[in-house]
Scaffold this motif. Structure first.
Motif, PDB file in Angstrom:
ATOM      1  N   SER A 155       0.840  -1.293  -0.043  1.00  0.00           N
ATOM      2  CA  SER A 155      -0.230   0.057   0.004  1.00  0.00           C
ATOM      3  C   SER A 155       0.678   1.290   0.059  1.00  0.00           C
ATOM      4  O   SER A 155       0.316   2.254  -0.682  1.00  0.00           O
ATOM      5  CB  SER A 155      -0.871  -0.012   1.194  1.00  0.00           C
ATOM      6  OG  SER A 155      -0.471  -0.098   2.258  1.00  0.00           O
ATOM      7  N   ASP A 156       1.881   1.269   0.566  1.00  0.00           N
ATOM      8  CA  ASP A 156       2.768   2.642   0.781  1.00  0.00           C
ATOM      9  C   ASP A 156       3.966   2.494  -0.275  1.00  0.00           C
ATOM     10  O   ASP A 156       4.802   3.477   0.015  1.00  0.00           O
ATOM     11  CB  ASP A 156       3.064   2.976   2.256  1.00  0.00           C
ATOM     12  CG  ASP A 156       1.839   3.068   3.023  1.00  0.00           C
ATOM     13  OD1 ASP A 156       0.818   3.654   2.680  1.00  0.00           O
ATOM     14  OD2 ASP A 156       2.130   2.718   4.157  1.00  0.00           O
ATOM     15  N   ALA A 157       4.235   1.532  -0.952  1.00  0.00           N
ATOM     16  CA  ALA A 157       5.379   1.200  -1.742  1.00  0.00           C
ATOM     17  C   ALA A 157       5.281   2.272  -2.885  1.00  0.00           C
ATOM     18  O   ALA A 157       4.268   2.816  -3.443  1.00  0.00           O
ATOM     19  CB  ALA A 157       5.364  -0.203  -2.493  1.00  0.00           C
ATOM     20  N   TYR A 158       6.512   2.604  -3.262  1.00  0.00           N
ATOM     21  CA  TYR A 158       6.937   3.459  -4.529  1.00  0.00           C
ATOM     22  C   TYR A 158       8.240   3.264  -4.955  1.00  0.00           C
ATOM     23  O   TYR A 158       8.978   2.310  -4.746  1.00  0.00           O
ATOM     24  CB  TYR A 158       6.654   4.924  -4.182  1.00  0.00           C
ATOM     25  CG  TYR A 158       7.884   5.287  -3.001  1.00  0.00           C
ATOM     26  CD1 TYR A 158       9.064   5.781  -3.684  1.00  0.00           C
ATOM     27  CD2 TYR A 158       7.711   5.152  -1.877  1.00  0.00           C
ATOM     28  CE1 TYR A 158      10.010   6.386  -2.956  1.00  0.00           C
ATOM     29  CE2 TYR A 158       8.745   5.438  -1.042  1.00  0.00           C
ATOM     30  CZ  TYR A 158       9.822   6.166  -1.386  1.00  0.00           C
ATOM     31  OH  TYR A 158      10.737   6.378  -0.706  1.00  0.00           O
ATOM     32  N   VAL A 159       8.274   3.326  -6.458  1.00  0.00           N
ATOM     33  CA  VAL A 159       9.458   3.275  -7.186  1.00  0.00           C
ATOM     34  C   VAL A 159      10.332   4.256  -7.319  1.00  0.00           C
ATOM     35  O   VAL A 159       9.854   5.571  -7.640  1.00  0.00           O
ATOM     36  CB  VAL A 159       9.418   2.525  -8.490  1.00  0.00           C
ATOM     37  CG1 VAL A 159      10.656   1.974  -9.224  1.00  0.00           C
ATOM     38  CG2 VAL A 159       8.407   1.297  -8.392  1.00  0.00           C
TER      39      VAL A 159
END
Length: 146
Positions: free
Chosen positions: A42-46
């Motif tokens: 849910s809070d992941a980003y690249v």
């Protein structure tokens, strides 16, 4: 294809502009936790660092039997993409309001963990309200048609 987890929040909070499939470098204990579906996107980003794409803030729970050989749950994980794809993504992220987010994590036919990532633009509050209204109308239509 066995889907492990899907980031449903992403489609609500962002306009998806383009989707890509990427490999992901994992430790053995992380793969075992994924097979048990103990992961949160849910809070992941690249993000980009040194012309490489890194997945940040994805939580994979520790695999208890791994004991001292375990991994840290929120460590940065490298994504495997072709150089052309990385350069294209870096160019798109330079635009304001554009970000790269993970959509889903799954095992392919060969049993290799893959991640579907997307180039996305954040939705404004009024866009989210419009999406909620549209979803409610569709739900009402389905109820009436039954």
């Amino acid at each position: 294809m066995e889907t492990i987890i899907e980031n449903r929040k992403a489609r609500f909070n962002f306009f998806i502009l383009e989707e890509l499939e990427a490999g992901i470098i994992l430790m053995g204990s992380e793969v075992k936790s994924l097979r048990e579906k103990k992961v949160n996107l849910s809070d992941a980003y690249v993000s980009e660092k040194n012309s490489e794409m890194w997945l940040n803030n994805m939580h994979i729970s520790e695999y208890k039997p791994a004991n001292r050989f375990n991994h840290s749950p929120k460590r940065a994980r490298k994504l495997l993409l072709h150089k052309k794809q990385i350069n294209k993504l870096i160019g798109k992220v330079k635009d304001s309001g554009i970000t790269i987010i993970p959509l889903s994590l799954y095992f392919n036919d060969k049993g290799i963990a893959k991640m579907k990532i997307a180039v996305a633009k954040g939705k404004k509050l009024y866009d989210k309200r419009e999406a909620i209204k549209k979803r409610d109308l569709e739900r009402e239509e389905r109820r009436l048609n039954k």
